[in-house]
Enzyme design. Structure first.
Site, PDB file in Angstrom:
ATOM      1  N   ARG A   1      94.473  53.846  23.259  1.00 48.50           N
ATOM      2  CA  ARG A   1      93.087  53.709  23.695  1.00 48.50           C
ATOM      3  C   ARG A   1      92.205  54.759  23.027  1.00 48.50           C
ATOM      4  NH1 ARG A   1      91.743  53.400  30.064  1.00 48.50           N
ATOM      5  NH2 ARG A   1      92.163  55.633  30.102  1.00 48.50           N
TER       6      ARG A   1
ATOM      7  N   ARG B   1     100.134  60.515  35.165  1.00 46.13           N
ATOM      8  CA  ARG B   1      99.126  59.703  35.863  1.00 46.13           C
ATOM      9  C   ARG B   1      99.754  58.463  36.480  1.00 46.13           C
ATOM     10  NH1 ARG B   1      95.498  58.854  31.115  1.00 46.13           N
ATOM     11  NH2 ARG B   1      94.255  57.416  32.337  1.00 46.13           N
TER      12      ARG B   1
ATOM     13  N   ARG C   1      91.745  55.974  45.863  1.00 49.66           N
ATOM     14  CA  ARG C   1      93.009  56.169  45.147  1.00 49.66           C
ATOM     15  C   ARG C   1      94.080  56.762  46.042  1.00 49.66           C
ATOM     16  NH1 ARG C   1      90.951  56.683  39.612  1.00 49.66           N
ATOM     17  NH2 ARG C   1      92.440  57.389  38.110  1.00 49.66           N
TER      18      ARG C   1
ATOM     19  N   ARG D   1      90.932  60.313  24.583  1.00 48.55           N
ATOM     20  CA  ARG D   1      90.737  61.174  25.751  1.00 48.55           C
ATOM     21  C   ARG D   1      91.923  62.109  25.909  1.00 48.55           C
ATOM     22  NH1 ARG D   1      89.421  57.207  30.631  1.00 48.55           N
ATOM     23  NH2 ARG D   1      90.859  58.597  31.669  1.00 48.55           N
TER      24      ARG D   1
ATOM     25  N   LYS E   1      90.681  48.232  34.456  1.00 49.52           N
ATOM     26  CA  LYS E   1      89.637  48.251  35.488  1.00 49.52           C
ATOM     27  C   LYS E   1      88.245  48.405  34.874  1.00 49.52           C
ATOM     28  CE  LYS E   1      91.224  51.770  37.885  1.00 49.52           C
ATOM     29  NZ  LYS E   1      92.472  52.139  37.192  1.00 49.52           N
TER      30      LYS E   1
END
Ligand code: ADP
Ligand code: ZN
Length: 217
Positions: free
Chosen positions: A127, A170, A88, A159, A13
Site C-alpha cells: 500500500r 496491528r 475498535r 506509511r 474500509k
C-alpha cells in the site's frame, strides 16, 4: 445512513468509505485520519497518540472516544456518517452507543469486511499513499511503470505503520481487541458480512445490495 465499517487493517474500509460517501453524501469519519491529521499539526492529541500509532498499538479508549464525540457534535452529520476505524474495542463500542443515544441517532448497521490474514499482509505491504493528494494506491494493482500518483503525479510513500512487523502487530491487535465486536453486533442483529477479497467494485456492489435489502439510505 449511519453505519460502522468493521474490518481488519487493509480490508479496504477507507476505499469503501470513499465510494459510499460519494454515492450517499454522508460524512466519512476515520479515526486513523483524524489522528494522522492531529499528528501532522502537532496538536496535544496528536502527541499523545503518536507513540501508540508508531507501534501499531491502539490509542487509549478515552482519547479516541473524546475525539469521536466532539467530531460528531461539531460538524454537520445530518446526512449521516460512516465510521471507519471506530469502534475498535468493546469499551469504545459501549461509549459509542451512549453518544448515539444522547444524539438520538441510532446505528442503521455495521458492515463487516471479511478477509484472510495472509492476503492482508500482502495487500498492506504494497500500500502506498500520495504525498500531495492523499489518495491510496496499491502496487499490486498499479501498472509497474507508474511510479507517481495517477491522479495528480505526486510522490507515493509508504506509511510507517505499513512495515511488515508493525502490520503483524496491528493484525494481532485486531484479532484480540476488535474481532470480539463482530459477535457483539451480530447479537444485536445489525451485522452484515461481506467478502472483501475481491476488487473494491465487487465489494461495493455487495454492500449496495445489503443496503437496499435493509432499506438503508
Ligand atoms: P488501519 O489501516 O490499521 O485500519 P487506521 O488508519 O485506521 O489504520 O489507524 C491507524 C492507527 O491509529 C491505529 O493503528 C491506532 O494506533 C490508531 N487508531 C485509529 N483508530 C483507533 C481507534 N478507534 N482506537 C484506538 N486507536 C485507533
Ligand atoms: Zn496524488
Amino acid at each position: 445512513m449511519r453505519l460502522v465499517l468493521l474490518g481488519a487493517p487493509g480490508s479496504g474500509k477507507g476505499t469503501q468509505a470513499e465510494l459510499l460517501t460519494e454515492k450517499y453524501g454522508c460524512a466519512h469519519i476515520s479515526t486513523g485520519d483524524l489522528f494522522r491529521h492531529n499528528l501532522k499539526n502537532k496538536t496535544e492529541l496528536g502527541l499523545q497518540a503518536e507513540a501508540f500509532m508508531n507501534k501499531g498499538e491502539l490509542v487509549p479508549d478515552d482519547l479516541v472516544v473524546r475525539m469521536v464525540s466532539s467530531r460528531l457534535r461539531e460538524r454537520n452529520v445530518a446526512r449521516g456518517f460512516l465510521m471507519d476505524g471506530f469502534p475498535r474495542t468493546l469499551p469504545q463500542a459501549e461509549a459509542f452507543d451512549e453518544i448515539l443515544k444522547e444524539l438520538g441517532q441510532p446505528l442503521d448497521g455495521v458492515l463487516l469486511l471479511d478477509i484472510d490474514e495472509d492476503f492482508l499482509v500482502r495487500r498492506l505491504t504494497n500500500r502506498r499513499t500520495c504525498r500531495s493528494c492523499g489518495k491510496i494506491w496499491n502496487l499490486l494493482t498499479l501498472p509497474i511503470s507508474v511510479r507517481g500518483c495517477s491522479a495528480c503525479g505526486g510522490e507515493l510513500y509508504q506509511r510507517g505503520d505499513d512495515a511488515e512487523p508493525v502490520i503483524r502487530n496491528r493484525l494481532k491487535v485486531y484479532r484480540d481487541q476488535t474481532a470480539p465486536l463482530v459477535a457483539w453486533y451480530k447479537n444485536r442483529g445489525i451485522l452484515h458480512e461481506h467478502d472483501a477479497s475481491g476488487t473494491p467494485e465487487e465489494t461495493f456492489r455487495d454492500i449496495r445490495i445489503t443496503l437496499e435489502k435493509h432499506d438503508i439510505s
